[in-house]
Design a protein around this motif. Structure first.
Motif, PDB file in Angstrom:
ATOM      1  N   HIS A  98      -1.368  -1.561  -9.361  1.00 31.14           N
ATOM      2  CA  HIS A  98      -1.133  -0.116  -9.277  1.00 31.14           C
ATOM      3  C   HIS A  98      -1.415   0.547 -10.611  1.00 31.14           C
ATOM      4  O   HIS A  98      -1.684  -0.117 -11.614  1.00 31.14           O
ATOM      5  CB  HIS A  98       0.313   0.163  -8.844  1.00 31.14           C
ATOM      6  CG  HIS A  98       1.335  -0.453  -9.759  1.00 31.14           C
ATOM      7  ND1 HIS A  98       1.755   0.131 -10.921  1.00 31.14           N
ATOM      8  CD2 HIS A  98       1.995  -1.638  -9.669  1.00 31.14           C
ATOM      9  CE1 HIS A  98       2.639  -0.653 -11.517  1.00 31.14           C
ATOM     10  NE2 HIS A  98       2.794  -1.736 -10.764  1.00 31.14           N
ATOM     11  N   SER A  99      -1.349   1.862 -10.596  1.00 34.56           N
ATOM     12  CA  SER A  99      -1.485   2.642 -11.828  1.00 34.56           C
ATOM     13  C   SER A  99      -0.223   3.474 -11.993  1.00 34.56           C
ATOM     14  O   SER A  99       0.410   3.871 -11.012  1.00 34.56           O
ATOM     15  CB  SER A  99      -2.700   3.564 -11.763  1.00 34.56           C
ATOM     16  OG  SER A  99      -3.876   2.799 -11.579  1.00 34.56           O
ATOM     17  N   ALA A 140       3.077   3.500  -4.055  1.00 34.05           N
ATOM     18  CA  ALA A 140       2.958   4.753  -4.818  1.00 34.05           C
ATOM     19  C   ALA A 140       3.601   5.929  -4.090  1.00 34.05           C
ATOM     20  O   ALA A 140       3.860   6.966  -4.697  1.00 34.05           O
ATOM     21  CB  ALA A 140       1.493   5.064  -5.117  1.00 34.05           C
ATOM     22  N   ARG A 159      -4.161   0.214  -6.371  1.00 37.72           N
ATOM     23  CA  ARG A 159      -5.562  -0.189  -6.444  1.00 37.72           C
ATOM     24  C   ARG A 159      -5.868  -1.384  -5.558  1.00 37.72           C
ATOM     25  O   ARG A 159      -6.957  -1.518  -5.035  1.00 37.72           O
ATOM     26  CB  ARG A 159      -5.931  -0.518  -7.899  1.00 37.72           C
ATOM     27  CG  ARG A 159      -5.714   0.648  -8.851  1.00 37.72           C
ATOM     28  CD  ARG A 159      -6.142   0.345 -10.290  1.00 37.72           C
ATOM     29  NE  ARG A 159      -5.981  -1.014 -10.733  1.00 37.72           N
ATOM     30  CZ  ARG A 159      -4.851  -1.549 -11.211  1.00 37.72           C
ATOM     31  NH1 ARG A 159      -3.759  -0.806 -11.287  1.00 37.72           N
ATOM     32  NH2 ARG A 159      -4.808  -2.806 -11.616  1.00 37.72           N
ATOM     33  N   SER A 168       1.375   6.046  -9.478  1.00 35.67           N
ATOM     34  CA  SER A 168       0.515   7.144  -9.033  1.00 35.67           C
ATOM     35  C   SER A 168      -0.516   6.725  -7.999  1.00 35.67           C
ATOM     36  O   SER A 168      -0.982   7.552  -7.228  1.00 35.67           O
ATOM     37  CB  SER A 168      -0.179   7.787 -10.234  1.00 35.67           C
ATOM     38  OG  SER A 168      -0.893   6.814 -10.950  1.00 35.67           O
ATOM     39  N   ARG A 169      -0.900   5.457  -7.988  1.00 32.71           N
ATOM     40  CA  ARG A 169      -1.863   4.991  -6.991  1.00 32.71           C
ATOM     41  C   ARG A 169      -1.777   3.475  -6.904  1.00 32.71           C
ATOM     42  O   ARG A 169      -1.342   2.797  -7.836  1.00 32.71           O
ATOM     43  CB  ARG A 169      -3.279   5.415  -7.334  1.00 32.71           C
ATOM     44  CG  ARG A 169      -3.808   4.757  -8.597  1.00 32.71           C
ATOM     45  CD  ARG A 169      -5.214   5.188  -8.941  1.00 32.71           C
ATOM     46  NE  ARG A 169      -5.611   4.563 -10.194  1.00 32.71           N
ATOM     47  CZ  ARG A 169      -6.607   4.957 -10.930  1.00 32.71           C
ATOM     48  NH1 ARG A 169      -7.323   5.993 -10.551  1.00 32.71           N
ATOM     49  NH2 ARG A 169      -6.918   4.337 -12.040  1.00 32.71           N
ATOM     50  N   TRP A 221       0.820  -1.216   0.000  1.00 35.77           N
ATOM     51  CA  TRP A 221       0.000   0.000   0.000  1.00 35.77           C
ATOM     52  C   TRP A 221       0.854   1.267   0.000  1.00 35.77           C
ATOM     53  O   TRP A 221       0.373   2.336  -0.360  1.00 35.77           O
ATOM     54  CB  TRP A 221      -0.983  -0.005   1.167  1.00 35.77           C
ATOM     55  CG  TRP A 221      -2.051  -1.035   0.970  1.00 35.77           C
ATOM     56  CD1 TRP A 221      -2.159  -2.247   1.597  1.00 35.77           C
ATOM     57  CD2 TRP A 221      -3.129  -0.977   0.034  1.00 35.77           C
ATOM     58  NE1 TRP A 221      -3.249  -2.926   1.112  1.00 35.77           N
ATOM     59  CE2 TRP A 221      -3.864  -2.176   0.156  1.00 35.77           C
ATOM     60  CE3 TRP A 221      -3.555  -0.027  -0.898  1.00 35.77           C
ATOM     61  CZ2 TRP A 221      -5.001  -2.456  -0.608  1.00 35.77           C
ATOM     62  CZ3 TRP A 221      -4.687  -0.300  -1.660  1.00 35.77           C
ATOM     63  CH2 TRP A 221      -5.393  -1.495  -1.515  1.00 35.77           C
ATOM     64  N   TRP A 265      -3.407  11.404 -14.264  1.00 33.73           N
ATOM     65  CA  TRP A 265      -4.724  11.507 -14.861  1.00 33.73           C
ATOM     66  C   TRP A 265      -4.704  12.576 -15.947  1.00 33.73           C
ATOM     67  O   TRP A 265      -4.083  13.603 -15.768  1.00 33.73           O
ATOM     68  CB  TRP A 265      -5.756  11.865 -13.779  1.00 33.73           C
ATOM     69  CG  TRP A 265      -7.148  11.824 -14.315  1.00 33.73           C
ATOM     70  CD1 TRP A 265      -7.968  10.760 -14.341  1.00 33.73           C
ATOM     71  CD2 TRP A 265      -7.848  12.906 -14.912  1.00 33.73           C
ATOM     72  NE1 TRP A 265      -9.154  11.099 -14.930  1.00 33.73           N
ATOM     73  CE2 TRP A 265      -9.093  12.431 -15.303  1.00 33.73           C
ATOM     74  CE3 TRP A 265      -7.535  14.235 -15.192  1.00 33.73           C
ATOM     75  CZ2 TRP A 265     -10.041  13.222 -15.925  1.00 33.73           C
ATOM     76  CZ3 TRP A 265      -8.472  15.021 -15.816  1.00 33.73           C
ATOM     77  CH2 TRP A 265      -9.710  14.507 -16.173  1.00 33.73           C
ATOM     78  N   ASP A 309      -3.225   1.038 -15.840  1.00 40.93           N
ATOM     79  CA  ASP A 309      -3.342   0.092 -14.736  1.00 40.93           C
ATOM     80  C   ASP A 309      -2.437  -1.097 -15.009  1.00 40.93           C
ATOM     81  O   ASP A 309      -2.463  -1.663 -16.107  1.00 40.93           O
ATOM     82  CB  ASP A 309      -4.785  -0.396 -14.584  1.00 40.93           C
ATOM     83  CG  ASP A 309      -5.698   0.692 -14.041  1.00 40.93           C
ATOM     84  OD1 ASP A 309      -5.196   1.691 -13.500  1.00 40.93           O
ATOM     85  OD2 ASP A 309      -6.927   0.535 -14.160  1.00 40.93           O
TER      86      ASP A 309
END
Length: 148
Positions: free
Chosen positions: A51-52, A26, A36, A33-34, A23, A56, A61
């Motif tokens: 993750h991504s 990122a 998921r 960037s994040r 977690w 944006w 993904d």
């Protein structure tokens, strides 16, 4: 293959707490960037971080999968950023009197980026991975980033 090394002024357990917390990925991996999802049991081999990559609205993904894991010593990951390619990233830690010496090695394994001359990819990876280790060190050392 790109190789970076960093002395982190923190206990090896604190460094691995970050490396193995999917977690937090990122927060220290440049480009991610994040997060998921993190599969239960990560970083055991075969478990993944979903993750991504990017910003944006141009997010991709993808996944990072643990290939090998030796607690408080070594972590080997397969990283994907399709359609760019795949690679392997290895973290090897050594406990020192000053903290934790962490070596990060990365090489591309497939995809269009693997067709580039290794000298070119090495330069890009070395710069990105130096920043990745800087971010990881800041988290492990529990220091806020300095403002420039």
């Amino acid at each position: 293959m790109s190789e970076n090394e960093r002395l982190i002024h923190a206990d090896i357990k604190d460094v691995f707490a970050i490396l193995t917390d999917g977690w937090s990925y990122a927060g220290w991996v440049v480009g991610a960037s994040r997060v998921r999802d993190v599969e239960a049991g990560f970083p055991e081999p075969g478990r993944s971080i979903h993750h991504s990559v990017g910003a944006w609205p141009l997010l991709i993904d993808d996944t990072t999968r643990a290939l090998e894991y030796e607690p408080l010593r070594r972590l080997l990951l397969r990283v994907r950023v399709w359609p760019v390619g795949e690679g392997e990233v290895e973290f090897v830690a050594t406990e020192t009197t000053e903290g934790c010496r962490l070596v990060m090695r990365e090489h591309t394994t497939s995809g269009p980026v693997a067709l580039m001359p290794s000298a070119a990819t090495d330069v890009m990876l070395r710069a990105r991975n130096a920043e990745t280790l800087e971010r990881l060190a800041l988290l492990a050392e529990k220091q806020p980033p300095t403002k420039t």
